[in-house]
Design a protein around this motif. Structure first.
Motif, PDB file in Angstrom:
ATOM      1  N   PRO A 288       0.840  -1.206   0.000  1.00 30.85           N
ATOM      2  CA  PRO A 288       0.000   0.000   0.000  1.00 30.85           C
ATOM      3  C   PRO A 288       0.874   1.255   0.000  1.00 30.85           C
ATOM      4  N   TYR A 289       0.459   2.243  -0.761  1.00 32.89           N
ATOM      5  CA  TYR A 289       1.223   3.490  -0.882  1.00 32.89           C
ATOM      6  C   TYR A 289       0.243   4.647  -0.770  1.00 32.89           C
ATOM      7  N   THR A 290       0.488   5.551   0.177  1.00 30.41           N
ATOM      8  CA  THR A 290      -0.475   6.615   0.466  1.00 30.41           C
ATOM      9  C   THR A 290      -0.203   7.872  -0.357  1.00 30.41           C
ATOM     10  N   MET A 291      -1.222   8.715  -0.434  1.00 27.62           N
ATOM     11  CA  MET A 291      -1.048  10.015  -1.072  1.00 27.62           C
ATOM     12  C   MET A 291      -0.055  10.867  -0.296  1.00 27.62           C
ATOM     13  N   GLU A 292      -0.049  10.735   1.031  1.00 27.94           N
ATOM     14  CA  GLU A 292       0.921  11.484   1.841  1.00 27.94           C
ATOM     15  C   GLU A 292       2.345  11.108   1.446  1.00 27.94           C
ATOM     16  N   ARG A 295       3.239  12.656  -2.068  1.00 32.23           N
ATOM     17  CA  ARG A 295       3.612  14.066  -1.980  1.00 32.23           C
ATOM     18  C   ARG A 295       5.009  14.230  -1.381  1.00 32.23           C
ATOM     19  N   ALA A 296       5.247  13.550  -0.254  1.00 28.35           N
ATOM     20  CA  ALA A 296       6.532  13.703   0.436  1.00 28.35           C
ATOM     21  C   ALA A 296       7.688  13.176  -0.405  1.00 28.35           C
ATOM     22  N   ASP A 297       7.508  12.028  -1.035  1.00 33.16           N
ATOM     23  CA  ASP A 297       8.582  11.437  -1.825  1.00 33.16           C
ATOM     24  C   ASP A 297       8.881  12.251  -3.081  1.00 33.16           C
ATOM     25  N   ALA A 298       7.835  12.851  -3.654  1.00 32.73           N
ATOM     26  CA  ALA A 298       8.062  13.723  -4.812  1.00 32.73           C
ATOM     27  C   ALA A 298       8.798  14.983  -4.392  1.00 32.73           C
ATOM     28  N   SER A 299       8.433  15.533  -3.241  1.00 37.02           N
ATOM     29  CA  SER A 299       9.068  16.757  -2.743  1.00 37.02           C
ATOM     30  C   SER A 299      10.532  16.538  -2.383  1.00 37.02           C
ATOM     31  N   GLY A 319       3.294  12.930 -15.123  1.00 40.64           N
ATOM     32  CA  GLY A 319       4.173  14.060 -14.850  1.00 40.64           C
ATOM     33  C   GLY A 319       3.667  15.016 -13.791  1.00 40.64           C
ATOM     34  N   THR A 320       2.335  15.197 -13.738  1.00 38.19           N
ATOM     35  CA  THR A 320       1.753  16.189 -12.835  1.00 38.19           C
ATOM     36  C   THR A 320       0.571  15.587 -12.094  1.00 38.19           C
ATOM     37  N   GLU A 327      -0.881  21.067  -6.422  1.00 38.92           N
ATOM     38  CA  GLU A 327      -0.323  20.425  -7.607  1.00 38.92           C
ATOM     39  C   GLU A 327       1.156  20.165  -7.371  1.00 38.92           C
ATOM     40  N   PHE A 328       1.629  19.008  -7.769  1.00 46.35           N
ATOM     41  CA  PHE A 328       3.068  18.744  -7.698  1.00 46.35           C
ATOM     42  C   PHE A 328       3.485  17.913  -8.905  1.00 46.35           C
ATOM     43  N   ARG A 329       4.774  17.927  -9.172  1.00 47.29           N
ATOM     44  CA  ARG A 329       5.301  17.237 -10.343  1.00 47.29           C
ATOM     45  C   ARG A 329       6.293  16.151  -9.951  1.00 47.29           C
ATOM     46  N   ILE A 330       6.466  15.220 -10.884  1.00 48.05           N
ATOM     47  CA  ILE A 330       7.468  14.162 -10.725  1.00 48.05           C
ATOM     48  C   ILE A 330       8.427  14.268 -11.901  1.00 48.05           C
ATOM     49  N   HIS A 331       9.717  14.205 -11.601  1.00 44.69           N
ATOM     50  CA  HIS A 331      10.757  14.246 -12.636  1.00 44.69           C
ATOM     51  C   HIS A 331      10.577  15.484 -13.527  1.00 44.69           C
TER      52      HIS A 331
END
Length: 365
Positions: A288-292, A295-299, A319-320, A327-331
């Motif tokens: 299981p992988y949470t939205m929290e 967000r934290a891992d992307a940041s 990507g977004t 809103e946050f982005r990956i890579h």
């Protein structure tokens, strides 16, 4: 249980109403799911008789009474897979045996008769063979096959039907998303859920997709390509996109994907990606992988890439991410190298550009 079935198809093939030039113009740049080939397969099931009357016939309307059971109680399932053109001009399927098994599992969940694997595979090959001229040859194109099973008995009452229709139709397709492999922008649904424990999440039935449409429409209205659905109990854990599984790629090369557990469709592309990733030396974790966490891992930069996968989407980067006013982005919103390598490895096998060392492909005579 499966029921023995006749696989000697009656062929009612029509002379093409289109010239080669007209057909080629239709398949040159097909919009997914809008252009259909000239034939279809139908097979009937009757309680006490089993599967019978397999036919290849001209594509056209299916006559039914307004009291047909599927229209009232939703006994309906489907599958999706593709025919690929290889460099030597042959046609091949990709892991169709898994589609056959999943089709049977979906049927069991909806109290429908299981289509025997032999009949399922024969139906695919019959239709592909009849409409082989509709297989496009452009980059990234294929012939999409849509097997389906519906309750065809004329009655109104809450019980499993006694009669069913199994069919297969086909359409030439290009990329599922207009942007091709451009990274998706996704919207996290904080109110709608796709599936719940004990429900039909792991079955490929139309009701799952119908229930996802309000969230998908909302996403489209705000410029997003897809919806991310969270778990039904806590609305914290990422489950899947509207019709795709999802993977998270971390800085140490680990790939994380949500566990199946009955609420997530067991994707054939998902399984293939996991096998290819393991063969390339990646560590695979189903948890299981949470939205929290997302967000934290992307940041923090710990999360390097995210991608969705499925028959239509293949392997498509995310990507977004938009959710609850943020809103946050990956890579940096770009496709990552692991995503690109896995997509290339998968499609090279599907299109026969490299040897299939896994035994996944099935040539069509």
């Amino acid at each position: 249980m499966t029921t023995a079935a006749q696989t000697d198809f009656e062929r009612n093939l029509l002379e093409s109403r289109l010239s080669d030039t007209e057909r080629e113009s239709r398949v040159a740049a097909p919009v997914f799911g809008t252009v259909f080939t000239e034939h279809m397969v139908t097979v009937r099931f009757t309680e006490g008789r089993g599967w019978h009357s397999p036919r290849v016939e001209p594509f056209g309307p299916i006559p039914m009474s307004p009291a047909t059971a599927v229209l009232h109680y939703g006994q309906e399932i489907f599958e999706g897979l593709k025919v690929y053109r290889t460099p030597d001009g042959a046609m091949q399927l990709f892991r169709p045996e898994m589609n056959a098994r999943r089709f049977r599992a979906s049927a069991r969940r909806l109290a429908m008769p299981e289509v025997p694997d032999e009949l399922f595979l024969a139906a695919l090959e019959e239709l592909a063979g009849a409409d082989r001229k509709w297989l496009p040859g452009g980059p990234g194109t294929s012939l999409y096959l849509r097997p389906f099973l519906i309750a065809s008995e004329e009655f109104i009452g809450v019980r499993p039907a006694a009669e069913y229709l199994f069919g297969v139709i086909a359409c030439p397709v290009g990329a599922a998303f207009p942007g091709g492999t451009s990274p998706l922008t996704v919207l996290v649904s904080d109110d709608y859920t796709r599936a719940a424990p004990g429900g039909t999440g792991e079955a490929k039935c139309g009701g799952n997709y119908a229930a996802s449409m309000p969230a998908q429409a909302r996403a489209a209205a705000v410029g997003c390509d897809q919806v991310v659905f969270l778990d039904a109990a806590e609305h914290r854990y990422v489950e899947e996109l509207g019709g795709m599984n999802v993977f998270f790629v971390f800085d140490d090369g680990t790939l994380v994907t949500p566990p199946l557990g009955g609420t997530i469709l067991p994707g054939i592309t998902r399984d293939s990606v996991m096998t290819l990733a393991a063969a390339a030396g990646h560590r695979l974790v189903e948890r299981p992988y949470t939205m929290e966490e997302w967000r934290a891992d992307a940041s923090s930069g710990h999360l390097h890439e995210v991608f969705a996968c499925g028959t239509a989407a293949v392997v498509t980067p995310i990507g977004t991410v938009r959710s609850a006013g943020e809103e946050f982005r990956i890579h940096e919103g770009k496709a990552g190298p692991v995503t690109e390598r896995l997509r290339a490895s998968l499609t090279d096998i599907q299109y026969g550009r490299i040897p299939d060392t896994f035994g996944w492909t099935r040539r069509i005579r």
